[in-house]
Design an enzyme around this catalytic site. Structure first.
Site, PDB file in Angstrom:
ATOM      1  N   GLU A  70      -9.677  24.853  30.277  1.00 19.79           N
ATOM      2  CA  GLU A  70      -9.549  24.822  31.740  1.00 19.79           C
ATOM      3  C   GLU A  70     -10.621  25.693  32.396  1.00 19.79           C
ATOM      4  O   GLU A  70     -11.086  25.404  33.501  1.00 19.79           O
ATOM      5  CB  GLU A  70      -8.164  25.346  32.153  1.00 19.79           C
ATOM      6  CG  GLU A  70      -6.992  24.500  31.665  1.00 19.79           C
ATOM      7  CD  GLU A  70      -5.654  25.229  31.756  1.00 19.79           C
ATOM      8  OE1 GLU A  70      -4.625  24.545  31.748  1.00 19.79           O
ATOM      9  OE2 GLU A  70      -5.624  26.483  31.821  1.00 19.79           O
ATOM     10  N   ASP A 259       0.654  15.831  32.695  1.00 14.86           N
ATOM     11  CA  ASP A 259       1.725  15.046  32.049  1.00 14.86           C
ATOM     12  C   ASP A 259       2.909  14.913  33.001  1.00 14.86           C
ATOM     13  O   ASP A 259       3.137  15.781  33.851  1.00 14.86           O
ATOM     14  CB  ASP A 259       2.161  15.719  30.740  1.00 14.86           C
ATOM     15  CG  ASP A 259       2.462  17.198  30.930  1.00 14.86           C
ATOM     16  OD1 ASP A 259       1.518  18.012  30.893  1.00 14.86           O
ATOM     17  OD2 ASP A 259       3.638  17.545  31.151  1.00 14.86           O
TER      18      ASP A 259
HETATM   19  N1  ADE Z   1       1.004  22.653  31.472  1.00 14.69           N
HETATM   20  C1  ADE Z   1       0.684  21.363  31.422  1.00 14.69           C
HETATM   21  N2  ADE Z   1       1.775  20.589  31.260  1.00 14.69           N
HETATM   22  C2  ADE Z   1       2.833  21.428  31.195  1.00 14.69           C
HETATM   23  C3  ADE Z   1       4.222  21.245  31.022  1.00 14.69           C
HETATM   24  N3  ADE Z   1       4.749  20.047  30.885  1.00 14.69           N
HETATM   25  N4  ADE Z   1       4.995  22.351  31.003  1.00 14.69           N
HETATM   26  C4  ADE Z   1       4.460  23.562  31.138  1.00 14.69           C
HETATM   27  N5  ADE Z   1       3.168  23.794  31.302  1.00 14.69           N
HETATM   28  C5  ADE Z   1       2.346  22.736  31.336  1.00 14.69           C
END
Ligand code: ADE
Length: 301
Positions: A70, A259
């Site tokens: 990142e 996600d």
């Molecule tokens: N960073 C990216 N996706 C995540 C998730 N589902 N839970 C926690 N941190 C995250």
């Protein structure tokens, strides 16, 4: 306190400090005094204090990022350089990494907590984020913190892959203490710095951010996230906010969705699949935020 606010010792003020030169001349003049000049002469003497300073322009920005993937595109975009081992300003035993540089009139420090010394993976999560934020505030005294990173999003709350959010609120979802008041301490809900002008100017979504130390989500976490009314979920935000608040440092949270937590795909798989592409969107958004901040005061954001 700066020199402007230092009080002169009492008795040291001379009469002519407070009486304007022209009013002395007029009051001793035998000629008739022009009415306007009289008004001027009767006006209260100007203070020997300079006018109160307006809000200060933001000069030092601290960017806190959890993962190397990142961080690196932003390091390149902002032309930051890695602090040499001797000048990292962090204790030698800490794996924390600092990049720094000047960008559009701002001094930028970008820190990430580095790799776990034993396992060699990014030191994600609340403990490392809180520690590196604390050390960075102590060392760099930033005017503003930007916590940037990826997050899971809830489609039921309107999140899609690649969306970039500015968090309006942060809270924890995995600190369960079912004792009155300790329960609220555990959740640690707080508002972030209000930035209506950034939102007006840049095309970012707004939502509440819930933080926990797991990438996945237990049923108990899910219930807490619902109570937190969160649209996005990460592993650092509320911890950074806790430390920033402790030291009265304004902080904003820029999070890009990798996600969909309430979707069909397994979270870890979807996160890894989208990490690089979504980081490009994050990098673009953070650069726009930094561009916007340049030349502004906190109250302009
Ligand atoms: N960073 C990216 N996706 C995540 C998730 N589902 N839970 C926690 N941190 C995250």
């Amino acid at each position: 306190m700066n020199d402007w606010n230092k009080k002169k010792p009492s008795g040291s003020r001379l009469l002519h400090d407070s009486i304007p030169f022209h009013s002395v001349r007029f009051s001793t003049s035998p000629t008739p005094i022009h009415p306007l000049a009289r008004v001027h002469a009767m006006a209260p003497p100007p203070s020997d204090q300079p006018p109160a300073a307006g809000p200060a322009e933001i000069s030092k920005v601290l960017i806190v990022i959890a993962m190397q993937t990142e961080a690196m595109p932003l390091v390149t975009k902002l032309k930051l350089v890695e602090a040499a081992a001797g000048e990292s300003m962090f204790p030698k035993c800490a794996p924390w990494i600092r990049y720094h540089g000047n960008y559009k009139g701002l001094h930028i420090d970008l820190v990430w907590p580095g790799k776990d010394p034993a396992l060699g993976v990014d030191s994600v999560g609340t403990v490392s984020a809180a520690l590196v934020t604390y050390a960075s505030i102590q060392t760099f005294k930033p005017d503003l913190i930007i916590n940037a990173g990826t997050a899971g999003g809830f489609k039921a709350k309107g999140a899609s892959i690649g969306d970039v959010f500015l968090a309006s609120d942060v809270a924890f979802h995995d600190r369960r203490i079912p004792i009155p008041v300790f329960d609220m301490y555990g959740v640690g809900a707080r508002k972030t710095l209000a930035t209506p002008n950034i939102l007006k100017e840049l095309n970012l979504k707004v939502g509440k951010l819930s933080t926990g130390d797991s990438l996945d989500m237990s049923p108990q976490d899910e219930a807490a996230i619902l109570r937190n009314d969160a649209t996005i979920k990460d592993m650092e935000g509320a911890a950074v906010a806790y430390v920033a608040d402790m030291f009265s440092t304004p902080a904003i949270f820029v999070k890009a969705v990798t996600d969909i937590v309430d979707g069909e795909k397994p979270t870890a798989e979807e996160f890894l699949q989208n990490l690089v592409a979504v980081t490009a969107a994050l990098d673009q958004a953070v650069t726009k935020v930094v561009d916007f901040i340049s030349g502004k005061c906190i109250s302009d954001l």
